[in-house]
Enzyme design. Structure first.
Site, PDB file in Angstrom:
ATOM      1  N   SER A 186      10.815  10.651   9.283  1.00 61.83           N
ATOM      2  CA  SER A 186      12.241  10.531   9.561  1.00 61.83           C
ATOM      3  C   SER A 186      13.062   9.891   8.443  1.00 61.83           C
ATOM      4  O   SER A 186      13.976  10.518   7.898  1.00 61.83           O
ATOM      5  CB  SER A 186      12.428   9.753  10.863  1.00 61.83           C
ATOM      6  OG  SER A 186      13.752   9.368  11.039  1.00 61.83           O
ATOM      7  N   TRP A 187      12.757   8.638   8.084  1.00 63.89           N
ATOM      8  CA  TRP A 187      13.651   8.035   7.080  1.00 63.89           C
ATOM      9  C   TRP A 187      13.367   8.582   5.699  1.00 63.89           C
ATOM     10  O   TRP A 187      14.251   8.620   4.847  1.00 63.89           O
ATOM     11  CB  TRP A 187      13.730   6.517   7.191  1.00 63.89           C
ATOM     12  CG  TRP A 187      12.668   5.632   6.611  1.00 63.89           C
ATOM     13  CD1 TRP A 187      11.341   5.878   6.523  1.00 63.89           C
ATOM     14  CD2 TRP A 187      12.889   4.315   6.065  1.00 63.89           C
ATOM     15  NE1 TRP A 187      10.710   4.793   5.979  1.00 63.89           N
ATOM     16  CE2 TRP A 187      11.619   3.819   5.685  1.00 63.89           C
ATOM     17  CE3 TRP A 187      13.997   3.502   5.867  1.00 63.89           C
ATOM     18  CZ2 TRP A 187      11.459   2.552   5.125  1.00 63.89           C
ATOM     19  CZ3 TRP A 187      13.836   2.249   5.311  1.00 63.89           C
ATOM     20  CH2 TRP A 187      12.593   1.786   4.945  1.00 63.89           C
ATOM     21  N   ASP A 188      12.137   9.078   5.499  1.00 65.62           N
ATOM     22  CA  ASP A 188      11.872   9.788   4.240  1.00 65.62           C
ATOM     23  C   ASP A 188      12.841  10.950   4.085  1.00 65.62           C
ATOM     24  O   ASP A 188      13.417  11.161   3.009  1.00 65.62           O
ATOM     25  CB  ASP A 188      10.437  10.339   4.222  1.00 65.62           C
ATOM     26  CG  ASP A 188       9.395   9.241   4.167  1.00 65.62           C
ATOM     27  OD1 ASP A 188       9.212   8.550   5.187  1.00 65.62           O
ATOM     28  OD2 ASP A 188       8.762   9.058   3.099  1.00 65.62           O
TER      29      ASP A 188
ATOM     30  N   ASP B 248       5.591  -1.148   7.085  1.00 66.61           N
ATOM     31  CA  ASP B 248       4.509  -1.297   8.059  1.00 66.61           C
ATOM     32  C   ASP B 248       3.817  -2.649   8.094  1.00 66.61           C
ATOM     33  O   ASP B 248       3.697  -3.281   9.132  1.00 66.61           O
ATOM     34  CB  ASP B 248       3.427  -0.238   7.796  1.00 66.61           C
ATOM     35  CG  ASP B 248       3.960   1.183   7.793  1.00 66.61           C
ATOM     36  OD1 ASP B 248       5.189   1.385   7.909  1.00 66.61           O
ATOM     37  OD2 ASP B 248       3.140   2.108   7.681  1.00 66.61           O
TER      38      ASP B 248
ATOM     39  N   TYR C  25       0.865  11.989   3.310  1.00 64.89           N
ATOM     40  CA  TYR C  25       1.796  12.163   4.440  1.00 64.89           C
ATOM     41  C   TYR C  25       2.185  13.637   4.531  1.00 64.89           C
ATOM     42  O   TYR C  25       3.254  14.044   4.055  1.00 64.89           O
ATOM     43  CB  TYR C  25       3.049  11.297   4.251  1.00 64.89           C
ATOM     44  CG  TYR C  25       2.746   9.871   3.837  1.00 64.89           C
ATOM     45  CD1 TYR C  25       2.284   8.932   4.762  1.00 64.89           C
ATOM     46  CD2 TYR C  25       2.904   9.470   2.513  1.00 64.89           C
ATOM     47  CE1 TYR C  25       1.992   7.628   4.381  1.00 64.89           C
ATOM     48  CE2 TYR C  25       2.618   8.163   2.122  1.00 64.89           C
ATOM     49  CZ  TYR C  25       2.166   7.256   3.056  1.00 64.89           C
ATOM     50  OH  TYR C  25       1.877   5.968   2.667  1.00 64.89           O
TER      51      TYR C  25
ATOM     52  N   TYR D  65       0.620  -2.369  -0.552  1.00 67.07           N
ATOM     53  CA  TYR D  65       1.625  -1.654   0.253  1.00 67.07           C
ATOM     54  C   TYR D  65       2.947  -2.435   0.328  1.00 67.07           C
ATOM     55  O   TYR D  65       3.615  -2.579  -0.675  1.00 67.07           O
ATOM     56  CB  TYR D  65       1.002  -1.365   1.628  1.00 67.07           C
ATOM     57  CG  TYR D  65       1.417  -0.055   2.292  1.00 67.07           C
ATOM     58  CD1 TYR D  65       1.699   1.085   1.557  1.00 67.07           C
ATOM     59  CD2 TYR D  65       1.493   0.030   3.688  1.00 67.07           C
ATOM     60  CE1 TYR D  65       2.045   2.274   2.203  1.00 67.07           C
ATOM     61  CE2 TYR D  65       1.825   1.214   4.338  1.00 67.07           C
ATOM     62  CZ  TYR D  65       2.102   2.334   3.594  1.00 67.07           C
ATOM     63  OH  TYR D  65       2.445   3.505   4.233  1.00 67.07           O
TER      64      TYR D  65
ATOM     65  N   GLU E 220       4.397   6.366  -5.178  1.00 69.57           N
ATOM     66  CA  GLU E 220       4.913   5.868  -3.897  1.00 69.57           C
ATOM     67  C   GLU E 220       5.395   4.421  -4.030  1.00 69.57           C
ATOM     68  O   GLU E 220       6.480   4.069  -3.586  1.00 69.57           O
ATOM     69  CB  GLU E 220       3.778   5.969  -2.870  1.00 69.57           C
ATOM     70  CG  GLU E 220       4.143   5.556  -1.476  1.00 69.57           C
ATOM     71  CD  GLU E 220       2.919   5.618  -0.550  1.00 69.57           C
ATOM     72  OE1 GLU E 220       1.823   5.976  -1.029  1.00 69.57           O
ATOM     73  OE2 GLU E 220       3.070   5.310   0.640  1.00 69.57           O
TER      74      GLU E 220
HETATM   75  C1  DGY Z   1       2.700   6.254   9.881  1.00 66.38           C
HETATM   76  O1  DGY Z   1       1.584   6.684  10.204  1.00 66.38           O
HETATM   77  O2  DGY Z   1       3.717   6.783  10.248  1.00 66.38           O
HETATM   78  C2  DGY Z   1       2.838   5.087   8.989  1.00 66.38           C
HETATM   79  O3  DGY Z   1       4.182   4.687   8.947  1.00 66.38           O
HETATM   80  C3  DGY Z   1       2.392   5.436   7.576  1.00 66.38           C
HETATM   81  O4  DGY Z   1       2.677   4.427   6.726  1.00 66.38           O
END
Ligand code: DGY
Length: 470
Positions: free
Chosen positions: A71-73, A206, A66, A397, A441
């Site tokens: 955002s929430w991260d 997700d 990523y 996940y 993660e």
């Molecule tokens: C995204 O692409 O933003 C998904 O949430 C990744 O998990």
């Protein structure tokens, strides 16, 4: 990911976020609480992970998986940074909110323009935010994530209140209010005062089994994915990620929203995925509680925030609680039915401090059942899905693995509802999780083997908060 990344021994540098696939779960690894000497090691690992993921004005969730700002991260990351790098905590939130849209939505991804085209899928060219009304100058996605930012801002301030932190709150307050107004206004598709999510990615979980029923109604063909190059499966084991059919549907739902230029008008008439999520709406209510506190600091009136918080809690209970199962479920607005899956999302309303006693007891019963395993002494934190469900998948996940953020939210909820015994058990298990698996993660819910990214920012930051507030 390399198994060598697991555990805090040999600290100093965070584990490399190696794209070679996750380790096989190590069956039979006994759960062990982190010995006291290891707590300082864990702290060092967390700080090194956050430092390595800092990118000039924000923190990437992971350098490989990523590489932009999420955002929430960023909210979870700010909470941890407050303990060690408070200036960065505010910078993190300011950078995110600088990309807020004119209608108040806070995009779930803010793209780093210096990264090459194709460095993430779906990237800025797929989202096409530039053509949408009210989009910022920066390229962003057009969807949102759970609104945990007001709570984050409050926690960052409370950690070390100062004139600088009050100043930061003054800048953020109107933006946080606009975020709430967007979600409770344009996104109130069900007309009951809750926000609807328009994509499973907006839930943050997700591919949770919670979305299987609403997703099944979205027409898609996995073969569509031949036209794209998935980024996640180039960096992590495909068996630990959403399927190609999931992704075909994710892409179709984005295309529906994007092709309508991200308008929220009359969504019920045309958009294929519309759900009221318990976590998302619990965060919405908790945000009003946090805004009431922030209002008192910035010289605004806390009263309307408290009123809105009470209305949201009431609507969460009325719309999403099922007295038959004794837990909360998402409401699919396309069928007006509760989704039957019992996932960790159903426990998240515990973060609402004004959740009525009946629902608090019900959530605790569910959390302490064999489905999730909460206890004053527990080997592992909670999985993301009911362990007894036939579709529980310990490696994939959000369909079973343990994550730090859902456990951290529950831990906060337990403290708010005066269950120090359960909060202490959960905290211990969270520390043991990272002591065993490293700052991954997500984790195998039995062995704590690390999965996904090996150097994940919110695992590090929420670890710092968990360590500090024991
Ligand atoms: C995204 O692409 O933003 C998904 O949430 C990744 O998990």
């Amino acid at each position: 990911m390399s198994t060598g990344a697991a555990g805090p021994s040999g600290l100093g540098a965070p584990p490399a976020d190696d794209p070679d696939g996750s380790p096989a779960p190590r069956a039979g690894v006994p759960a062990r609480p982190a010995p006291a000497g290891h707590l300082a090691d864990l702290r060092r690992l967390a700080i090194a992970t956050l430092d390595a993921n800092w990118e000039h004005d924000h923190t990437v969730p992971s350098r490989t998986l990523y590489p932009h700002q999420w955002s929430w991260d960023s909210a979870f990351i700010a909470i941890g940074l407050a303990h060690v790098r408070p200036d960065r905590a505010w910078r993190e939130l300011r950078t995110l909110f600088a990309a807020q849209w004119a209608d108040g939505r806070v995009p779930h991804i803010v793209f780093n323009p210096t990264l090459r085209v194709g460095s993430y899928f779906p990237g800025p060219e797929f989202w096409g935010s530039a053509g949408a009304e009210g989009a910022p100058a920066a390229a962003t996605s057009g969807i949102v994530q759970p609104p945990v930012h007001a709570q984050a801002a409050w926690l960052v301030h409370r950690r070390a209140p100062s004139e600088a932190s009050a100043q930061a709150l003054r800048w953020l307050y109107p933006r946080l209010v606009a975020q709430q107004r967007y979600l409770t206004g344009r996104r109130d598709v069900g007309g009951a005062g809750l926000a609807a999510i328009v994509h499973p990615w907006e839930s943050g979980l997700d591919n949770s089994p919670a979305w299987d029923a609403p997703m099944a109604a979205v027409p898609a063909d996995a073969a569509v994915m031949r036209a794209y190059r998935r980024h996640d499966t180039a960096h992590a084991d495909a068996a630990h990620r959403p399927t190609d059919l999931d992704y075909a549907r994710y892409v179709a739902i984005v295309a529906s929203y994007r092709d309508s230029r991200y308008t929220d008008q009359a969504l019920a008439g045309w958009h294929p995925f519309l759900v009221e999520c318990p976590l998302f709406n619990a965060a919405l209510g908790a945000a009003e509680q946090a805004l009431a506190r922030i209002a008192a600091v910035v010289g605004a009136d806390p009263g309307p925030h408290r009123d809105r918080a009470a209305r949201i809690t009431e609507a969460v209970v009325r719309r999403l609680y099922d007295p038959v199962t004794g837990t909360f479920h998402p409401r699919d607005l396309r069928t007006d039915r509760l989704v039957p899956a019992r996932t960790v999302l159903g426990l998240m309303p515990l973060i609402l401090p004004d959740l009525p006693g009946r629902q608090v007891r019900a959530v605790l019963t569910e959390a302490c059942s064999a489905r999730f395993g909460l206890a004053p002494r527990m080997p592992r934190p909670l999985p993301t899905h009911d362990r007894s469900a036939p579709d529980f998948e310990p490696l994939r996940y959000w369909r079973g693995p343990s994550w730090m953020n859902t456990n951290w939210l529950l831990w906060r909820g337990l403290r708010a509802h005066h269950r120090p015994d359960l909060a202490a058990g959960l905290r211990q298990s969270m520390l043991a999780l990272v002591a065993t698996g490293g700052c991954h993660e997500y984790f195998h819910p039995d062995t704590a083997a690390g999965l996904g990214s090996a150097a994940f920012s919110w695992t590090a930051s929420l670890l710092l908060d968990t360590l500090a507030e024991g």
